[in-house]
Design a protein around this motif. Structure first.
Motif, PDB file in Angstrom:
ATOM      1  N   UNK A  16       0.834  -1.200   0.000  1.00  0.00           N
ATOM      2  CA  UNK A  16       0.000   0.000   0.000  1.00  0.00           C
ATOM      3  C   UNK A  16       0.871   1.254   0.000  1.00  0.00           C
ATOM      4  N   UNK A  17       1.942   1.242   0.782  1.00  0.00           N
ATOM      5  CA  UNK A  17       2.848   2.398   0.822  1.00  0.00           C
ATOM      6  C   UNK A  17       3.496   2.644  -0.533  1.00  0.00           C
ATOM      7  N   UNK A  18       3.937   1.569  -1.198  1.00  0.00           N
ATOM      8  CA  UNK A  18       4.556   1.708  -2.518  1.00  0.00           C
ATOM      9  C   UNK A  18       3.576   2.279  -3.532  1.00  0.00           C
ATOM     10  N   UNK A  19       2.348   1.786  -3.553  1.00  0.00           N
ATOM     11  CA  UNK A  19       1.364   2.260  -4.539  1.00  0.00           C
ATOM     12  C   UNK A  19       1.027   3.725  -4.294  1.00  0.00           C
ATOM     13  N   UNK A  20       0.839   4.098  -3.040  1.00  0.00           N
ATOM     14  CA  UNK A  20       0.540   5.513  -2.748  1.00  0.00           C
ATOM     15  C   UNK A  20       1.695   6.428  -3.136  1.00  0.00           C
ATOM     16  N   UNK A  30     -14.662  -2.251  -9.350  1.00  0.00           N
ATOM     17  CA  UNK A  30     -13.223  -1.969  -9.378  1.00  0.00           C
ATOM     18  C   UNK A  30     -12.590  -2.443  -8.073  1.00  0.00           C
ATOM     19  N   UNK A  31     -11.409  -3.016  -8.206  1.00  0.00           N
ATOM     20  CA  UNK A  31     -10.615  -3.395  -7.031  1.00  0.00           C
ATOM     21  C   UNK A  31      -9.145  -3.411  -7.445  1.00  0.00           C
ATOM     22  N   UNK A  32      -8.242  -3.566  -6.481  1.00  0.00           N
ATOM     23  CA  UNK A  32      -6.795  -3.539  -6.735  1.00  0.00           C
ATOM     24  C   UNK A  32      -6.230  -4.938  -6.521  1.00  0.00           C
ATOM     25  N   UNK A  33      -5.553  -5.432  -7.530  1.00  0.00           N
ATOM     26  CA  UNK A  33      -4.806  -6.677  -7.396  1.00  0.00           C
ATOM     27  C   UNK A  33      -3.351  -6.297  -7.118  1.00  0.00           C
ATOM     28  N   UNK A  84      -0.120  -5.024  -9.591  1.00  0.00           N
ATOM     29  CA  UNK A  84       0.336  -3.625  -9.539  1.00  0.00           C
ATOM     30  C   UNK A  84       1.823  -3.540  -9.213  1.00  0.00           C
ATOM     31  N   UNK A  85       2.303  -4.344  -8.269  1.00  0.00           N
ATOM     32  CA  UNK A  85       3.736  -4.335  -7.918  1.00  0.00           C
ATOM     33  C   UNK A  85       4.582  -4.799  -9.099  1.00  0.00           C
TER      34      UNK A  85
END
Length: 406
Positions: free
Chosen positions: A5-9, A83-86, A90-91
């Motif tokens: 979560x920190x990386x995506x933000x 919609x959702x986050x995989x 993403x990483x």
């Protein structure tokens, strides 16, 4: 999960606009959102929301799922977008983009002696230090193209290790988190798991929406076929018998079944029987063999009588046609005989042109040879054209006309 979560933000705040950041933050908070709920949180319409989410979907920052839902009072289901986050996808997308950028920077390495550090502000020409050594003025190096003074900037076209170093300094927040994320375990995230952990959206009284019910269309089962929810047998019946073969009741039922099928598949009389002779093509079509009743057999006999009368009429017509053909053949034979007689008479006329001529000579010769010698046949040929010829020709013709035996 906190590291992901920190990386995506951090990536979203470094490279994307405010609306994109708000969409991803809302998905991180609620885990899974429907398009109308996300549009309500963003205070925009669904059309603009789909454009924003389409760009983020291409960059693999969110995943789109379509589900059939049924509204109360409406028998037809409608497709709704979620919609959702995989996080794993993403990483991986972030790693791939960082790798490609670093590769491009390292691939543009330029030697120090080829760096174009001098440029002309008037004609926008760029020169290396070796190219401007022979063009020096009172204000410094001059441009070879417009003869104006050049400006010097060491970092104008920085490349190689310098550019790579600057890139690493800017991507330091990503390069520090990626090794930690690789060491941690990121759980698999699909739509069902995200929906199970989803937080509901609290709407105000003026923006309420109708509740919907998901429709189980078998999409979760890979081998399911839509519209065929239950294709197996409804019931199974097992009969156990001690006899070796079928019983009498089973034999009678089988016979009745076969008779019923034979009646359904029986052909009409005009198709199964010949219209000329009235005979059946199969030679086995009988009323009794098909299990017909007496009334049906009587009706068939009447139809056979009608067919026989029609057959006799057709036979008479064929006999008349045969008689006419025989008479025509006889007339043709008589005509051929007459032609042969005419040809024979013509040949006889040609033979009449030959006649018998008695041999003439001296009396003494005639007396000596009258008994021992026979008269000979001499061909007489009359030609009208020969009489009109000259005298010499007449003498030759007379010699040819008479032949005598001496």
């Amino acid at each position: 999960m906190d590291l992901a979560v920190t990386l995506i933000k951090a990536v979203m705040r470094a490279f994307y606009s405010t609306r994109d950041i708000l969409v991803v933050d809302a998905l991180i908070l609620h885990e899974a959102l429907r398009d109308d709920d996300l549009a309500y949180l963003m205070a925009i319409n669904t059309k603009d929301l789909h454009k924003i989410c389409g760009k983020l979907r291409e960059d693999r920052f969110l995943t789109v799922h379509t589900r059939s839902e049924l509204r109360p009072g409406n028998p037809r289901p409608s497709n709704r977008t979620w919609y959702y986050i995989n996080y794993r996808h993403t990483i991986d997308a972030i790693k791939w983009r960082v790798y490609n950028i670093d590769k491009e920077v390292q691939g543009t390495t330029v030697p120090v002696n080829e760096k174009k550090e001098y440029f002309c502000s008037f004609c926008k020409a760029e020169w290396t230090a070796m190219e401007v050594l022979d063009s020096v003025g009172p204000e410094g190096f001059l441009c070879h193209r417009c003869r104006r003074p050049l400006s010097f900037e060491a970092d104008r076209n920085a490349g190689g290790h310098e550019q790579s170093t600057r890139l690493n300094d800017q991507f330091k927040f990503i390069s520090e988190l990626l090794p930690k994320i690789d060491a941690a375990h990121i759980p698999e995230c699909d739509f069902d798991r995200a929906l199970s952990k989803a937080r509901p959206v609290v709407r105000d009284a003026t923006h309420q929406r109708a509740a919907t019910i998901p429709v189980d269309d078998g999409s979760s089962r890979p081998m399911a076929v839509r519209g065929l929810a239950n294709v197996g047998p409804q019931s199974i019946a097992v009969n156990i018998s001690t006899s070796d073969g079928p019983s009498e009741a089973e034999k009678e039922a089988e016979r009745l079944r076969k008779e019923k099928i034979a009646q359904q598949n029986a052909l009409p009389s005009w198709m199964s029987n010949s219209t000329i002779t009235g005979e059946s093509f199969s030679a086995t079509a009988e009323a009794g063999s098909l299990g017909l009743s007496k009334e049906a057999a009587g009706g068939e006999s009447k139809s056979n009588l009608v067919d026989n009368s029609a057959t006799t009429q057709i036979d008479d017509i064929f006999e008349k046609i045969k008689a006419e053909q025989a008479a025509m053949l006889a007339r043709e034979a008589d005509a051929e005989d007459e032609e042969e007689e005419e040809e024979y008479e013509e040949e006889e006329e040609e033979d009449d042109e030959f006649e018998d001529v008695m041999a003439t000579g001296d009396a003494s010769r005639g007396e000596d040879s009258s008994d021992d010698r026979a008269n000979k046949r001499v061909k007489v040929e009359e030609t009208g054209a020969a009489k009109a010829d000259s005298g010499n020709e007449d003498e030759e013709d007379e010699d040819e006309l008479e032949f005598e035996d001496v």
